[in-house]
Design a protein around this motif. Structure first.
Motif, PDB file in Angstrom:
ATOM      1  N   UNK A 443      45.062  33.454 -60.629  1.00 46.62           N
ATOM      2  CA  UNK A 443      44.331  34.727 -60.616  1.00 46.62           C
ATOM      3  C   UNK A 443      44.048  35.338 -61.990  1.00 46.62           C
ATOM      4  N   UNK A 444      44.685  34.855 -63.057  1.00 46.03           N
ATOM      5  CA  UNK A 444      44.493  35.479 -64.366  1.00 46.03           C
ATOM      6  C   UNK A 444      43.820  34.551 -65.374  1.00 46.03           C
ATOM      7  N   UNK A 445      44.239  33.308 -65.432  1.00 45.17           N
ATOM      8  CA  UNK A 445      43.791  32.411 -66.497  1.00 45.17           C
ATOM      9  C   UNK A 445      42.339  31.965 -66.314  1.00 45.17           C
ATOM     10  N   UNK A 446      41.454  32.239 -67.293  1.00 42.32           N
ATOM     11  CA  UNK A 446      40.117  31.648 -67.271  1.00 42.32           C
ATOM     12  C   UNK A 446      40.185  30.259 -67.901  1.00 42.32           C
ATOM     13  N   UNK A 447      39.201  29.429 -67.681  1.00 44.98           N
ATOM     14  CA  UNK A 447      39.196  28.128 -68.338  1.00 44.98           C
ATOM     15  C   UNK A 447      38.824  28.317 -69.812  1.00 44.98           C
ATOM     16  N   UNK A 448      39.672  27.865 -70.705  1.00 42.56           N
ATOM     17  CA  UNK A 448      39.459  28.082 -72.137  1.00 42.56           C
ATOM     18  C   UNK A 448      39.395  26.775 -72.920  1.00 42.56           C
ATOM     19  N   UNK A 449      39.326  25.653 -72.225  1.00 40.14           N
ATOM     20  CA  UNK A 449      39.236  24.383 -72.950  1.00 40.14           C
ATOM     21  C   UNK A 449      37.962  24.355 -73.802  1.00 40.14           C
ATOM     22  N   UNK A 450      38.090  23.995 -75.075  1.00 37.86           N
ATOM     23  CA  UNK A 450      36.954  23.952 -75.991  1.00 37.86           C
ATOM     24  C   UNK A 450      36.565  25.300 -76.549  1.00 37.86           C
ATOM     25  N   UNK A 451      37.415  26.330 -76.349  1.00 38.11           N
ATOM     26  CA  UNK A 451      37.092  27.679 -76.815  1.00 38.11           C
ATOM     27  C   UNK A 451      36.900  27.702 -78.330  1.00 38.11           C
TER      28      UNK A 451
END
Length: 458
Positions: A443-451
């Motif tokens: 419910x909290x973590x957005x996808x941040x791979x490659x940020x």
């Protein structure tokens, strides 16, 4: 803000965003050097878990003193993480890196000469300071020396290095035990040996350069251009050939910067929550696996060491697999799967203990560590990756506090908690932590791979 400083900040930001996209042939080498320092912390942290049996037999400590001795480095790391991260932003990544290894060598050897457990607990507390500082500085190196997509994979490898350190420490202790060495000598030699890899790593780090991004943030453009030319074959032509004055961020800007951006805020909050959850699930159950096996009759001391080595070999495989699949499934799914596996495994252990099906305990423990290595892999990578470069050390150190504070509390208090409510109930209670981590990942973590950050100018 002065017009000249605003102009310098704009030039610096352009150069930082330019470098974030560049590949450096030496970046991977630097990344591995940073991750390898985890081996030293793993040796110290997990060797003590296999030495508690000998320390208890020799000194007959109270549960609190036993827990304090085991958790001493975790307490010191709380201080080291914050101060080391802040100092790496102020003084540079390289200075902190070299200083921490010198401190660890001295204090690592000092453990071997502790006259009693009280002194040992004090030495281990101070030993934790360089351990916490080293990791905070190390992640800044990874995020500033490797490009997006590659740095996340390298950052997630820290759990694999923990596993390797665990297996090696178990192997050495088991070998010493098999030779019949006196237990009083065995624990001293085992703890003191940690200074050897620290010395090797110090020698390898002597020619380590500062990061070009840190030099840019400090306005040291001439050094940054020269270093970028050497590492990236790019002279950063957008920067003038002179040093300039840059904005000096205030401490409060660290949280302000995070809170103004939705992705940064959600990613950072998740990492703090997940750090507490993964640290508590490990420090309350997995850390005490050797003691649990002996006390519940799963195996004797020698067999427990061999069994634990097998379990941690499974964990090493998990630690190697997790980073490799991160580019395909992302950071979010890695966390979800990790916490879910830990929760199911802990419930299985509790059921096995309650029904005295002891053969199931080590199998479920191995599954628990597989999941733990996945849910713990990105709790340091994510906050360091999304942080502003000028405050990356502080952000990484603050995140590591969320790892070490619960680890200290868990290791310190769990022996007393275990004695008070019993092994089955304590194991069942531990399942609360992966449950909370699982909900946070969903419910909290957005996808941040490659940020890749595009920072707003002050």
């Amino acid at each position: 803000m002065d017009t000249a400083i605003v102009r310098n900040e704009a030039l610096g930001q352009e150069a930082v965003e330019h470098l974030q996209k560049k590949y450096s042939p030496s970046g991977k080498k630097i990344g591995w050097m940073m991750i390898s320092s985890i081996f030293i912390e793993a040796w110290d942290l997990y060797s003590i878990s296999f030495l508690l049996v000998f320390l208890s037999a020799e000194y007959h400590p109270s549960p609190l003193l036993l827990g304090l001795t085991a958790a001493g480095t975790q307490g010191g790391a709380i201080i080291g993480a914050l101060t080391g991260g802040w100092l790496s932003d102020r003084l540079g990544r390289r200075a902190i890196f070299l200083g921490t290894m010198v401190m660890f060598i001295v204090l690592g050897v000092a453990q071997a000469f502790a006259p009693n457990m009280v002194v040992l607990a004090v030495v281990r507390f101070f030993l934790g300071v360089p351990l916490g500082s080293d990791l905070a500085a190390g992640y800044t190196y990874i995020m500033e020396s490797m490009q997006p997509g590659k740095r996340e994979v390298m950052g997630n490898r820290w759990q694999a290095m923990f596993g390797i350190g665990e297996v090696v420490s178990i192997g050495v202790i088991t070998l010493l035990f098999a030779t019949g060495i006196n237990p009083d000598i065995l624990w001293r030699v085992s703890l003191g040996l940690g200074a050897i890899p620290a010395l090797v790593l110090l020698l390898l780090r002597l020619d380590l350069p500062e990061t070009a991004i840190w030099l840019i943030q400090k306005g040291r453009f001439r050094e940054a251009k020269a270093l970028a030319g050497k590492m990236y074959d790019d002279r950063l032509e957008m920067l003038p050939d002179e040093d300039v004055e840059m904005h000096r961020p205030r401490l409060r800007e660290f949280l302000t910067d995070i809170w103004q951006d939705d992705t940064k805020r959600r990613a950072s909050v998740f990492s703090w929550i997940a750090s507490w959850c993964q640290a508590l699930e490990f420090s309350t159950f997995a850390f005490y696996i050797p003691v649990l096996f002996v006390l519940t009759g799963v195996s004797g001391i020698f067999a427990t060491n061999l069994l634990s080595m097998g379990i941690y070999l499974v964990a090493v495989v998990s630690g190697l697999v997790g980073p490799q699949i991160t580019p395909r499934i992302g950071q979010r799914k890695l966390s979800i799967w990790g916490f879910a596996i830990v929760l199911a495994s802990l419930l299985a252990v509790a059921a096995a203990l309650a029904t005295h099906v002891l053969w199931l305990v080590p199998i479920a423990a191995a599954a628990m560590l597989w999941g733990h290595y996945w849910d713990a892999e990105n709790v340091m990578t994510i906050p360091s990756m999304v942080a502003a470069p000028r405050q990356r050390g502080l952000a990484t150190g603050f995140a590591y506090i969320q790892n070490k504070l619960p680890a200290f509390l868990g290791i310190f208090l769990f022996p007393s908690f275990f004695a008070a409510i019993g092994k089955t109930q304590a194991t069942l209670f531990t399942g609360v932590f992966p449950l909370v981590g699982l909900l946070a990942a969903v419910f909290i973590l957005p996808e941040v791979y490659g940020y890749m950050e595009k920072r707003r100018l002050p």
